[in-house]
Design an enzyme around this catalytic site. Structure first.
Site, PDB file in Angstrom:
ATOM      1  CB  CYS A 130      -0.724  -1.671   2.592  1.00 30.51           C
ATOM      2  SG  CYS A 130      -0.476  -0.847   0.876  1.00 30.51           S
ATOM      3  CG  HIS A 243       2.815  -4.523   0.110  1.00 26.16           C
ATOM      4  ND1 HIS A 243       2.292  -4.903  -0.972  1.00 26.16           N
ATOM      5  CD2 HIS A 243       2.203  -3.631   0.249  1.00 26.16           C
ATOM      6  CE1 HIS A 243       1.532  -3.889  -1.515  1.00 26.16           C
ATOM      7  NE2 HIS A 243       1.106  -3.262  -0.763  1.00 26.16           N
TER       8      HIS A 243
HETATM    9  C1  2RA Z   1      -0.310  -0.034  -3.344  1.00 29.22           C
HETATM   10  N1  2RA Z   1      -0.003   1.302  -1.200  1.00 29.22           N
HETATM   11  O1  2RA Z   1       0.122  -0.891  -2.759  1.00 29.22           O
HETATM   12  C2  2RA Z   1      -0.856   1.085  -2.489  1.00 29.22           C
HETATM   13  C3  2RA Z   1      -2.136   1.340  -2.241  1.00 29.22           C
HETATM   14  N2  2RA Z   1      -2.984   0.209  -1.682  1.00 29.22           N
HETATM   15  O2  2RA Z   1      -0.883   0.250  -4.571  1.00 29.22           O
END
Ligand code: 2RA
Length: 340
Positions: A130, A243
């Site tokens: 991601c 994120h």
């Molecule tokens: C996380 N990118 O954010 C890793 C797995 N989804 O934990």
């Protein structure tokens, strides 16, 4: 005429988002099957205005199915993806298992859609991590203009990246700050996540980086250009979904920050929200549920010869996983299977 589509891991965060996005985008489907482990057998999941009951992954026959979107861990993928691929069902895998396999294309459609033609080597296509997906969407248009030499990225990753358990833990820990509980359940994170940040995602490697940080390096090189140098610090933050990334980019050629804004404004998959005033930028709360990779805070980085700094936010369950997988399915359909 549509496709016969399987969603594997339909009861998890990403599997549920895959179903939501397949329905939102009216992906041409003649038949859909939703699979989960035996312990979740019969669980009901939503697909648009329909409710589907999960079937048993262990006994499912993939013969005659066009594509399977996998949203399970590497262990289950290792068992079932080859079975699906051998049955002639193209696998679009969200786990990390096949991302670094030279015979498996690693695809972000806005960035390297042409590479999808390599799918037939193993009948498998890999979805990136991601934190990589949103970053390469931002990097590619700038790389095409001024050729990226080096990237320094710090991530601020939401707890949904650690699954439903990660979200539940943030919720319980936050409540416990105000209403202390006695027997706190074992943590999915190495330290308290409520009102805290944790500079550690996935396992530590011998060089002191974490595997999450290594993934951003390896995947950016595979998706865009192996010559690009990347260094990452991946941090877990007390945010439920979304994120964020602070990205410093050094180019081979000069690039003015306003030209960078113009390029990003027109680039596929990007929404530029960038005003030098309070609120003139995107935060995770505004990115949740959206498709876009949001870019803000574009500015010159005067500490290097040709540098740009920027802020990048996206819904990690969507562009970071489920949306990118569905976009791969759309690309596979439009360019290869051509049924829909
Ligand atoms: C996380 N990118 O954010 C890793 C797995 N989804 O934990």
């Amino acid at each position: 005429m549509g496709y016969k589509v399987v969603v594997v891991g339909a009861t998890g965060n990403v599997g549920r988002e895959m179903l939501n996005i397949l329905a939102e985008r009216e992906f041409p489907i003649d038949e859909i099957a939703v699979l989960a482990s035996r312990k979740s057998l019969g669980t009901e999941v939503s697909f648009g205005d329909k409710t589907l009951k999960t079937k048993d992954l262990d006994t499912f026959d993939f013969t005659g199915w066009d594509m399977a979107l996998f949203a399970v861990g590497s262990e289950a993928t290792k068992t079932y993806a080859p079975k699906a691929a051998a049955a002639g069902c193209v696998v679009i895998d969200n786990s990390s298992l096949y991302r670094y396999d030279p015979q498996v294309p690693l695809i972000v459609p806005e960035v390297n859609a042409d590479a999808i033609m390599g799918y037939s080597q193993k009948n498998i296509i890999a979805n990136p991590n991601c934190s990589t997906a949103q970053m390469v969407v931002a990097l590619k248009p700038l790389h095409d203009r001024a050729k990226i030499k080096r990237v320094v990225v710090s991530t601020y990753q939401s707890v949904s990246g650690a699954g439903k358990e990660g979200m539940d833990e943030l919720w319980e820990q936050t409540k416990a700050v105000y209403n202390p509980v006695k027997n706190v359940p074992p943590s999915k994170f190495s330290k308290q996540i409520a009102f805290n940040v944790i500079p550690h995602i996935d396992v530590f490697l011998d060089d002191g980086y974490t595997k999450e940080e290594w993934k951003m390096v390896a995947e950016t090189k595979k998706i865009i250009d192996p010559a690009i140098k990347v260094t990452a610090t991946c941090v877990r933050v007390p945010v439920f979904v979304g994120h964020s990334e602070s990205i410093n980019i050094e180019f081979e050629e000069p690039l003015d920050w306003q030209e960078a804004q113009d390029i990003l404004r027109e680039a596929p998959g990007i929404m530029l929200i960038d005003k030098r005033e309070p609120g003139g930028y995107t935060t995770p709360i505004e990115a949740v549920g959206e498709y876009a990779t949001y870019i803000s805070r574009v500015r010159q980085d005067p500490t290097v010869e040709n540098g740009i700094a920027l802020w990048c936010v996206s819904d990690n369950l969507r562009k970071g996983a489920a949306l990118n997988a569905v976009q791969i399915a759309e690309t596979l359909g439009n360019r290869v299977l051509k049924k829909g």
